[in-house]
Design an enzyme around this catalytic site. Structure first.
Site, PDB file in Angstrom:
ATOM      1  N   LEU A  45      45.915  69.006 -24.116  1.00 49.67           N
ATOM      2  CA  LEU A  45      47.113  69.502 -23.446  1.00 49.67           C
ATOM      3  C   LEU A  45      47.876  70.535 -24.267  1.00 49.67           C
ATOM      4  O   LEU A  45      48.787  71.180 -23.751  1.00 49.67           O
ATOM      5  CB  LEU A  45      48.053  68.321 -23.141  1.00 49.67           C
ATOM      6  N   GLY A  49      49.316  76.823 -29.780  1.00 42.67           N
ATOM      7  CA  GLY A  49      48.329  77.388 -30.683  1.00 42.67           C
ATOM      8  C   GLY A  49      48.148  76.567 -31.942  1.00 42.67           C
ATOM      9  O   GLY A  49      48.536  75.393 -32.007  1.00 42.67           O
ATOM     10  N   GLU A 113      56.499  81.143 -32.846  1.00 42.69           N
ATOM     11  CA  GLU A 113      57.220  80.101 -32.127  1.00 42.69           C
ATOM     12  C   GLU A 113      58.473  79.709 -32.902  1.00 42.69           C
ATOM     13  O   GLU A 113      58.692  80.158 -34.035  1.00 42.69           O
ATOM     14  CB  GLU A 113      56.315  78.877 -31.907  1.00 42.69           C
ATOM     15  N   ASP A 207      48.913  51.598 -29.127  1.00 47.06           N
ATOM     16  CA  ASP A 207      48.422  50.240 -29.401  1.00 47.06           C
ATOM     17  C   ASP A 207      47.766  50.113 -30.770  1.00 47.06           C
ATOM     18  O   ASP A 207      47.747  49.026 -31.350  1.00 47.06           O
ATOM     19  CB  ASP A 207      47.456  49.779 -28.301  1.00 47.06           C
ATOM     20  N   HIS A 228      60.421  67.396 -27.181  1.00 42.86           N
ATOM     21  CA  HIS A 228      60.202  68.829 -26.933  1.00 42.86           C
ATOM     22  C   HIS A 228      61.332  69.332 -26.049  1.00 42.86           C
ATOM     23  O   HIS A 228      61.646  68.715 -25.031  1.00 42.86           O
ATOM     24  CB  HIS A 228      58.856  69.074 -26.260  1.00 42.86           C
ATOM     25  N   ARG A 269      62.608  72.448 -32.988  1.00 49.77           N
ATOM     26  CA  ARG A 269      62.633  71.689 -31.742  1.00 49.77           C
ATOM     27  C   ARG A 269      63.760  70.668 -31.665  1.00 49.77           C
ATOM     28  O   ARG A 269      64.398  70.521 -30.635  1.00 49.77           O
ATOM     29  CB  ARG A 269      61.287  70.989 -31.547  1.00 49.77           C
ATOM     30  N   HIS A 330      57.571  64.134 -26.937  1.00 51.88           N
ATOM     31  CA  HIS A 330      56.416  65.013 -27.084  1.00 51.88           C
ATOM     32  C   HIS A 330      55.467  64.604 -28.208  1.00 51.88           C
ATOM     33  O   HIS A 330      54.253  64.608 -28.023  1.00 51.88           O
ATOM     34  CB  HIS A 330      56.907  66.440 -27.326  1.00 51.88           C
ATOM     35  N   ARG A 365      58.315  67.985 -36.579  1.00 51.15           N
ATOM     36  CA  ARG A 365      57.139  68.848 -36.736  1.00 51.15           C
ATOM     37  C   ARG A 365      57.444  70.299 -36.392  1.00 51.15           C
ATOM     38  O   ARG A 365      58.040  70.598 -35.364  1.00 51.15           O
ATOM     39  CB  ARG A 365      56.015  68.336 -35.829  1.00 51.15           C
TER      40      ARG A 365
END
Length: 436
Positions: A45, A49, A113, A207, A228, A269, A330, A365
């Protein structure tokens, strides 16, 4: 109960699990298992990049950007290792046939980004994760030493004391079996399935964290969960569609309900998510507007065709109008604690990708570091398995198959354990004195 024997068992078919298997010697017998179809991992998903070091002159900036985004809680050695390993990983991906975007002269194209001081992100349209993970999966299916088994769910570890010897798995018919292997690699992804609004597949529920807890394996920073800032707002149930960070990196703007910009779109973020949450509260709305029109029609159609098409399906033409976006869960920065070789606290057990916590990301992150981090430390696990010497493994002992037949009840219990552990981790951190 059926028992199989392999040299290495890998749990998960995301980028980390596949790259780890491919990095192992072809003399080893490897089994990869996954809960659903192989393509249903969060790695498929990923839109934006994968970061890469653009020459020695970029090192200090890349390092500083990663540390700043992580609120300087990152493991500096892990960050340095990731950055220094990036060129070799990208060369390997190119050898596997990954088609990164290129400029007219044939050189690699880079995008930027939020949180990055310069463009250093390689991409393939707006489906980079699918391009990379698909290429890895194709390579895995060609390897005669690797067996890939779908619809096979890990329900426990085989362990004696602090020694791992394989996994207990349940097949699509609900039948438990033993997979004995002296080396086990957990590459199970994050925990987005525990959240109402998440960009993750709903079956990825953390899990492995509960299983590790039950076996006394050390975990770390379970409350470090990234939101996100921009997912397409919808009142439909199910996974939220992510509007890539690189959309804002290329120039998209955010507006409040009155059509006014209210923040810097290129902040990390967590900072941007907080700004959006404040604006939602101020406006009394469930979303803000993201405007892709400043990018221009050609850039949108060439760089972001998947986002363009998905928004059309939801009734929004990004060429002519803004789209409603809202934050959603996210990514998971915490996880099973590992060292620089991706070893956990249990002998013979490794963890890579989002399941693991090696300290690269710190508390938040940096965009497009996830695929790079996953691949670098998956390769480190493979190298440790290959060159670390013969491991003894352990016998399965007395495993009762009846303990694993009621999967809904079992996984509901695992989910509650993980939620409780996240809450406990947050409470412990809140009680600690704030660092200067």
């Amino acid at each position: 109960m059926n028992t199989e024997f392999y040299d290495v068992a890998v749990v998960g078919t995301g980028a980390a699990g596949l790259f780890c298997a491919l990095s192992l010697p072809e003399t080893l017998r490897v089994l990869i298992i996954t809960k659903r179809e192989a393509e249903q991992s969060d790695s498929f998903l990923a839109q934006g990049g994968i970061c890469v070091l653009r020459g020695e002159e970029d090192y200090e900036d890349f390092f500083r950007d990663t540390m700043r985004a992580g609120h300087y809680e990152n493991n500096k050695d892990a960050v340095a290792l990731m950055i220094r390993s990036s060129n070799a990983v990208i060369r390997q991906l190119l050898d596997y046939g990954v088609r990164f975007a290129r400029r007219r002269d044939g050189s690699l194209a880079y995008t930027k980004e939020g949180g990055h001081s310069k463009p250093r992100i390689l991409f393939h349209e707006d489906v980079t994760g699918r391009e990379i993970t698909g290429a890895l999966l194709e390579q895995v299916r060609r390897r005669p030493n690797i067996t890939l088994r779908e619809h096979t769910t890990m329900v426990d570890l085989i362990a004696q004391g602090n020694l791992c010897g394989g996994v207990v798995a349940v097949d699509s018919r609900g039948e438990p079996s033993l997979i004995q292997a002296p080396s086990v690699v957990l590459a199970c992804g994050g925990l987005g399935g525990l959240y109402q609004n998440s960009t993750n597949f709903p079956h990825i529920t953390g899990d492995a964290l509960a299983i590790a807890l039950n076996r006394g394996v050390a975990l770390e920073h379970l409350d470090y969960i990234q939101i996100h800032p921009t997912t397409l707002f919808s009142q439909k149930p199910g996974r939220r569609f992510l509007i890539s960070e690189s959309v804002r990196g290329e120039g998209a703007l955010l507006y409040n309900k009155n059509g006014q910009r209210f923040t810097n779109e290129l902040q990390p973020r967590d900072v941007l998510s907080q700004a959006i949450f404040r604006q939602l509260e101020k406006d009394g709305t469930e979303f803000v507007w993201e405007d892709m029109r400043p990018l221009g029609e050609q850039a949108i159609l060439n760089h972001f065709p998947n986002i363009y098409q998905r928004c059309l399906e939801e009734g929004f033409n990004v060429l002519t109008q803004p789209i409603p976006v809202t934050p959603a869960q996210h990514y998971f920065m915490g996880g099973i604690r590992v060292n620089l070789a991706s070893q956990t606290s249990m002998d013979g057990l490794y963890a890579v990708g989002e399941t693991s916590c090696n300290g690269v990301h710190g508390r938040n992150r940096l965009a497009s570091n996830s695929l790079l981090e996953s691949l670098v430390f998956a390769q480190r696990a493979a190298e440790d398995i290959a060159f670390g010497g013969v491991r003894p493994g352990c016998a399965a002992g007395d495993v009762n198959p009846e303990d694993y037949r009621d999967l809904p009840a079992l996984f509901a219990g695992y989910a509650e354990q993980v939620r409780a552990a996240i809450l406990e981790s947050a409470q412990i951190r809140a009680a600690q004195p704030i660092r200067a």
